[in-house]
Write an enzyme that holds these catalytic residues in place. Sequence first.
Site, short mmCIF file in Angstrom:
data_model
loop_
_atom_site.label_atom_id
_atom_site.label_comp_id
_atom_site.label_asym_id
_atom_site.label_seq_id
_atom_site.Cartn_x
_atom_site.Cartn_y
_atom_site.Cartn_z
N HIS A 131 38.74 47.95 43.69
CA HIS A 131 38.48 46.52 43.70
C HIS A 131 39.72 45.72 44.06
CE1 HIS A 131 36.80 42.66 42.79
NE2 HIS A 131 37.51 42.49 41.69
N SER A 174 38.56 38.27 44.48
CA SER A 174 37.51 38.19 43.46
C SER A 174 37.24 36.72 43.11
CB SER A 174 37.94 39.01 42.24
OG SER A 174 36.85 39.24 41.39
N ASP A 215 37.24 41.37 48.58
CA ASP A 215 36.33 42.16 47.77
C ASP A 215 35.49 41.35 46.78
OD1 ASP A 215 35.47 44.89 47.64
OD2 ASP A 215 36.13 44.90 45.56
#
Length: 431
Positions: free
Chosen positions: A389, A216, A242
């Site tokens: 996620h 992230s 991701d």
Amino acid sequence: MSDLQRKWAKAKLKSAMADNDLDEADEDGQSGDQLPDLPEIIDDDSSSASSASSTGTVIPSPSQRLFARPEGVPRGRSLEPIPWTTYFERELFLKPPPRKADDAAPPPEDITYHAYLTSPVGKGPLFVMHHGAGSSGLSFAVLSSEIRKRLPSAGILALDARGHGSTTTTTSSTSKDTAPDLSLTTLSTDLSTAITATRRQMSWPDLPPVVLVGHSLGGAVVTELARRGDLGSSLLGYAVLDVVEGSAMDALQSMQTYLSTRPAGFASVREGIEWHVRSRTIRNAVSARTSVPGLLVDTTAATGQEEDHGGGVGEEEGRRKGKPWVWRTDLAATQPFWEGWFVGLSRKFLEARGGKMLLLAGTDRLDTELTIGQMQGKYALQVFPEAGHFIHEDLPEKTAIALVDFYRRNDRSALVLPPKVADMLAQGRKV
């Protein structure tokens, strides 16, 4: 079945039906006259019903676990925290290099980087991990163990970013209500400095071959560091988990709404772990037991060091409700930096030097620029649709396999170069 077998079976069936002594209530099928069930014959070359596209017809082997689901709330098993010592050999408290005497720049803030380390063995690589916003270096704990299973010589360095985990910053102007500087430039500089400080503290003669891994926000940080080229030839490649520019920018629009739905606090660390697993924020209970304790701080036993972290969201509300364990990082206070983290990420990811890999939880996250780059073969792409996620926590085993394969594809030590013509002539060999 042959024609002879079919005729024999029909004859036996008629005989059994005519037999008045047949026990029709025999559920166990133990009658001597009853035929056993015949196995269904499946043609290996048949239609898609027997292909991998239909999971109902595929039985994965226990070792491969091809269709294994992320682990949910364990039944009858503990949700107690797992200490970091289970996965790392040591923790480091790193200081930036001393300032030069003739440096006229203003005094820098006093920062102590905190990181978890398992040292590489021999000429093994160093996987340098950077977590996402609100997380900590412990997010990579279970993944580090899975990497070492497949590549025992690998080292793991997992950093706590400023404002996260046990990394502390103090300046003369910093107050408890002031958010730390979480700009992309500052975070990438921190990561570069921490890598250099680790080499110095561990007395490594040279920096091991480095593979940067970022989840992230961490994906944006490692991409920025790769683009800057601070690590020189030591950098083999970087992997982003991701996050892509387009979907990240879209997600920021609903970030405050998401934060408002989180509990303000928890009565205990165990309760915090259970919330993460039940809400499927983290879909692997073992990883949650390791990483969640680093996300929370006990306000009833707060020390000066804990105050340096900036406190958590809803600290007073948590106290009033008897839930003293609050979020260590105030994500809402980092909003001024959100857009700067991801603007231009796709372009930088494609242009920076080194091998590139993108791990996603769904192909819908790809934007146009990355889709074109993937079609042109500019980077490796793997998709784990069964993960959320937090790919590396939900599926640490599969993520480790992908990262180790990525390293091996980019390992320069495995390359065998042809001899130089001049050397062959000097040895009297024909060219």
